[in-house]
Design a protein around this motif. Structure first.
Motif, short mmCIF file in Angstrom:
data_model
loop_
_atom_site.label_atom_id
_atom_site.label_comp_id
_atom_site.label_asym_id
_atom_site.label_seq_id
_atom_site.Cartn_x
_atom_site.Cartn_y
_atom_site.Cartn_z
N VAL A 59 -1.06 -1.04 -4.52
CA VAL A 59 -2.29 -0.25 -4.43
C VAL A 59 -1.94 1.27 -4.21
O VAL A 59 -1.21 1.51 -3.41
CB VAL A 59 -3.11 -0.55 -3.09
N GLU A 60 -2.09 2.17 -5.35
CA GLU A 60 -1.46 3.31 -5.63
C GLU A 60 -2.73 4.41 -5.95
O GLU A 60 -3.64 4.09 -6.66
CB GLU A 60 -0.47 3.26 -6.78
N ASP A 61 -2.21 5.77 -5.75
CA ASP A 61 -3.21 6.67 -6.06
C ASP A 61 -2.50 7.65 -7.13
O ASP A 61 -3.31 8.58 -7.64
CB ASP A 61 -3.69 7.62 -4.85
N ALA A 62 -1.29 7.50 -7.35
CA ALA A 62 -0.74 8.58 -8.39
C ALA A 62 -0.33 7.66 -9.45
O ALA A 62 0.16 6.62 -9.67
CB ALA A 62 0.71 8.94 -7.57
N PHE A 97 0.87 -1.09 0.26
CA PHE A 97 0.03 -0.20 -0.22
C PHE A 97 0.91 1.21 0.05
O PHE A 97 1.85 1.35 0.70
CB PHE A 97 -0.74 -0.09 1.24
N ASP A 98 0.46 2.19 -0.67
CA ASP A 98 1.20 3.66 -0.81
C ASP A 98 0.24 4.25 0.36
O ASP A 98 -0.80 3.70 0.86
CB ASP A 98 0.60 4.34 -2.06
N LEU A 99 1.05 5.31 0.75
CA LEU A 99 0.27 5.86 2.20
C LEU A 99 -0.58 7.04 1.72
O LEU A 99 -1.73 7.08 1.86
CB LEU A 99 1.72 6.26 3.01
N ASP A 100 0.05 8.27 1.55
CA ASP A 100 -0.87 9.30 0.99
C ASP A 100 -1.65 9.19 -0.35
O ASP A 100 -1.36 8.97 -1.25
CB ASP A 100 0.07 10.52 0.54
N GLY A 101 -2.96 9.39 0.19
CA GLY A 101 -3.87 9.16 -0.88
C GLY A 101 -4.33 7.72 -0.84
O GLY A 101 -5.45 7.39 -1.74
N VAL A 102 -4.04 6.79 -0.23
CA VAL A 102 -4.34 5.48 -0.11
C VAL A 102 -4.88 5.01 1.05
O VAL A 102 -6.08 4.72 1.36
CB VAL A 102 -3.25 4.50 -0.58
N ARG A 161 1.60 15.00 -6.60
CA ARG A 161 1.18 13.67 -5.60
C ARG A 161 1.99 12.42 -5.98
O ARG A 161 2.22 11.96 -6.97
CB ARG A 161 -0.35 13.37 -6.39
N GLY A 162 2.42 12.09 -4.83
CA GLY A 162 3.32 10.94 -4.91
C GLY A 162 4.69 10.92 -5.18
O GLY A 162 5.31 9.96 -5.50
N VAL A 163 5.07 12.29 -5.66
CA VAL A 163 6.17 12.64 -6.22
C VAL A 163 7.23 13.02 -4.89
O VAL A 163 6.69 13.82 -3.84
CB VAL A 163 6.07 13.98 -7.13
#
Ligand code: B16
Ligand code: MG
Length: 215
Positions: free
Chosen positions: A165-168, A7-12, A44-46
């Motif tokens: 699992v990602e949002d970016a 899991f990604d953190l920010d946004g997930v 985002r995600g960067v």
């Protein structure tokens, strides 16, 4: 066969994007740089350094100033995240982590953030993660696959058995580059390259993810 989810953190798992935005906005205002919520989207995600480069929009800067600005932004961010508590977990996140464990599968964190450890602690989900890869774990940031490869190695699993699992956009690219399957959360314009797309984790069960992965 799928044996783990990274899991990604920010946004997930939580939405620290708002705090990142406010911290960058404060820095931008102090520096007299225009910066809107729209300008914040590509960040985002960067990773932190790449984010500052986007904010500077090509303005040349000595390394010393770059370091100082990154530190200043991070201090503002650290002030904001002091407020984070378990109530800030995004809907569905904790339920899904628990369900994955109950099914005998593994979980890991794959976040670009150097502050991920503190955020995870404040969210109270450290016990639900079997491995952690964060901004301190590898040199090359997303879209390089290194962060997720590091997480998979810690789990002792090959990428083909892990789902990211990602949002970016950069995160989905990183997953693909590493040979992982991927679930994108958010609008198809952003995460449409993933193997499956959901609006968020709200109401998403393990069976939905496995079905979407044809597993
Ligand atoms: P830090 P993720 C990313 O987290 C954020 O989305 C991104 O906005 C931030 O710049 C990056 O972490 C680095 O964070 O400055 O705390 O090291 O989505 O990979 O969990
Ligand atoms: Mg993210």
């Amino acid at each position: 066969m799928i044996r783990a989810f990274i899991f990604d953190l920010d946004g997930v798992l939580t939405d620290t994007a708002e705090y990142h935005y406010r911290a960058w906005k404060r820095l931008a205002d102090e520096e007299g740089l225009p910066f809107t919520r729209e300008d914040n989207e590509p960040l985002r995600g960067v990773a932190r350094r790449e984010s500052l480069m986007l904010l500077l929009k090509g303005r040349a800067c000595p390394e010393e100033e770059i370091q100082e600005m990154m530190a200043r932004k991070n201090n503002y961010y650290l002030e904001f995240i002091k407020e984070i508590a378990p109530r800030d977990l995004l809907p569905g996140a904790k339920e899904l982590l628990k369900e994955i464990h109950a099914a005998g599968l593994k979980t890991a964190l794959g976040s670009a953030s150097k502050n991920a450890g503190e955020v995870i602690e404040r969210l109270g989900i450290g016990g639900l993660l079997d491995a952690t890869a964060d901004g301190h774990s590898v040199e090359r940031a997303k879209p390089a696959p290194d962060l997720f490869l590091h997480a998979a190695a810690q789990l002792g699993l090959p990428p083909a058995q892990c789902v990211v699992v990602e949002d970016a956009t950069a995160g989905i690219e990183a997953a693909k580059a590493g040979g992982f399957r991927s679930v994108g959360l958010g609008p198809p314009e952003r995460v449409g390259n993933a193997d499956a797309v959901f609006p968020s984790l709200a109401g998403v069960r393990l069976v939905d993810l496995l079905r979407a992965m044809h597993a």
